[in-house]
Enzyme design. Sequence first.
Site, short mmCIF file in Angstrom:
data_model
loop_
_atom_site.label_atom_id
_atom_site.label_comp_id
_atom_site.label_asym_id
_atom_site.label_seq_id
_atom_site.Cartn_x
_atom_site.Cartn_y
_atom_site.Cartn_z
N HIS A 169 0.83 -1.20 0.00
CA HIS A 169 0.00 0.00 0.00
C HIS A 169 0.87 1.25 0.00
O HIS A 169 2.07 1.20 0.26
CB HIS A 169 -0.92 0.03 1.23
CG HIS A 169 -2.11 -0.87 1.11
ND1 HIS A 169 -2.03 -2.23 1.32
CD2 HIS A 169 -3.40 -0.62 0.80
CE1 HIS A 169 -3.23 -2.78 1.15
NE2 HIS A 169 -4.07 -1.81 0.83
N LYS A 182 -0.79 4.98 4.53
CA LYS A 182 -1.71 4.07 5.20
C LYS A 182 -1.25 3.88 6.64
O LYS A 182 -0.09 3.55 6.90
CB LYS A 182 -1.78 2.73 4.47
CG LYS A 182 -2.77 1.74 5.08
CD LYS A 182 -2.93 0.51 4.20
CE LYS A 182 -3.84 -0.52 4.84
NZ LYS A 182 -5.20 0.01 5.12
#
Length: 274
Positions: A163, A167
């Site tokens: 990701h 995040k």
Amino acid sequence: MTTQTQIPVVVNGACGKMGREVVKAVSKAEDLILVGAVDKNPTVQGEDIGEVIGCGPLEVPVLSDLEATLVMAQSQGLAVMVDFTHPDTVYEAVRSAIAYGVRPVVGTTGLSNQQIRELAEFADKASTGCLIIPNFSIGVVLMQQAALQAAQYFDHVEIIELHHNQKADAPSGTAVQTAQMLTELGKPYNVSQVNETESMPGARGSVTEDGIRIHSVRLPGLIAHQEVIFGASGQIYTLRHDTSDRASFMPGVLLCIRRVMPLKSLIYGMDKIL
């Protein structure tokens, strides 16, 4: 003013990356109407959310008071709150929505199993539908279903999730959910062949109680990606899903907004409502 055929929607975290996409998608859907945009960013308070995100005026101001917005939304009929905020605040936001009779559709990950159980009990008592969705991509659901099929024939599996570096939680909710789904098959995984040691702690990633390893990567340039890698003698079977645009999640978000309306309890995972 809403009509009987339109679902009032509040977006919590409206100025975030996902929140912006939700606002755009809701504003374009004929059966939905955006009635609230909540965000803690002090620089945009009171401004039209449409102007803030660059899609033209929507006549919905950005506000920081979630509870007041929920009260306003509930007064317009059976309403939905879509939450893309932060792991530190999502639990209280979802609990507040249920308390005010607004149905939460939750994309924020990081809720603990205990918190999900508590929210499920609260939703049951309130007879209010709630959807907690680790990933809104139809492709991810298909990948997870393929993983369940593969797990019937492979005893060794590891998960890699990748990701963007903004995040806040790791591992991702999608990776955790995938591991949980594999665990529910009731079989052992990754029976150790050697006595492993790590010269650097964490080199082998995190590990679930039944031995499934999860590895998290955080880099700029990524959005949301996952690999489920199965291994057996002489072969590797890899399932991978890649996201190149957050708009890919919007069909799933809109589907969940519509599907949560008749529910009376909490459901975890989009696979349960497809």
